[in-house]
Motif scaffolding. Structure first.
Motif, PDB file in Angstrom:
ATOM      1  N   PRO A  10     107.318  60.034   3.136  1.00 35.96           N
ATOM      2  CA  PRO A  10     106.216  59.351   2.457  1.00 35.96           C
ATOM      3  C   PRO A  10     105.190  60.366   1.941  1.00 35.96           C
ATOM      4  O   PRO A  10     104.954  61.398   2.568  1.00 35.96           O
ATOM      5  N   THR A  11     104.581  60.032   0.817  1.00 39.52           N
ATOM      6  CA  THR A  11     103.520  60.886   0.283  1.00 39.52           C
ATOM      7  C   THR A  11     102.258  60.712   1.128  1.00 39.52           C
ATOM      8  O   THR A  11     102.150  59.767   1.933  1.00 39.52           O
ATOM      9  N   ASN A  13      99.421  59.714   0.068  1.00 38.15           N
ATOM     10  CA  ASN A  13      98.826  58.437  -0.324  1.00 38.15           C
ATOM     11  C   ASN A  13      99.539  57.266   0.352  1.00 38.15           C
ATOM     12  O   ASN A  13      98.896  56.315   0.800  1.00 38.15           O
ATOM     13  N   GLU A  14     100.853  57.326   0.435  1.00 41.34           N
ATOM     14  CA  GLU A  14     101.604  56.259   1.112  1.00 41.34           C
ATOM     15  C   GLU A  14     101.251  56.208   2.600  1.00 41.34           C
ATOM     16  O   GLU A  14     101.063  55.128   3.163  1.00 41.34           O
ATOM     17  N   ALA A  48     101.124  47.191  -1.303  1.00 43.95           N
ATOM     18  CA  ALA A  48     100.842  48.317  -2.203  1.00 43.95           C
ATOM     19  C   ALA A  48      99.810  47.907  -3.255  1.00 43.95           C
ATOM     20  O   ALA A  48      98.942  48.714  -3.612  1.00 43.95           O
ATOM     21  N   TRP A  51      96.426  47.940  -1.547  1.00 41.55           N
ATOM     22  CA  TRP A  51      95.981  49.327  -1.351  1.00 41.55           C
ATOM     23  C   TRP A  51      95.454  49.911  -2.653  1.00 41.55           C
ATOM     24  O   TRP A  51      94.463  50.629  -2.665  1.00 41.55           O
TER      25      TRP A  51
END
Length: 53
Positions: A10-11, A13-14, A48, A51
């Protein structure tokens, strides 16, 4: 990007989004999904979308 790439990490941000969502109460989750829906994502707004709102 593949949607089911099990080897992708995951990044940042994720990860931040997951931590944010996991820290919310059920009422706060409902609020943010409703905000995403009202921001144009419609009745199928996702975590998402919340977010990103």
């Amino acid at each position: 990007m593949k949607t089911h790439d099990t080897e992708r990490k995951p990044t940042a941000n994720e990860l931040a989004g997951m931590a944010w969502w996991n820290g919310l109460t059920d009422a706060a989750r409902s609020y943010w999904v409703q905000q995403a829906a009202h921001a144009g994502k419609g009745p199928n707004a996702s975590v998402a979308d919340a977010w990103a709102t």
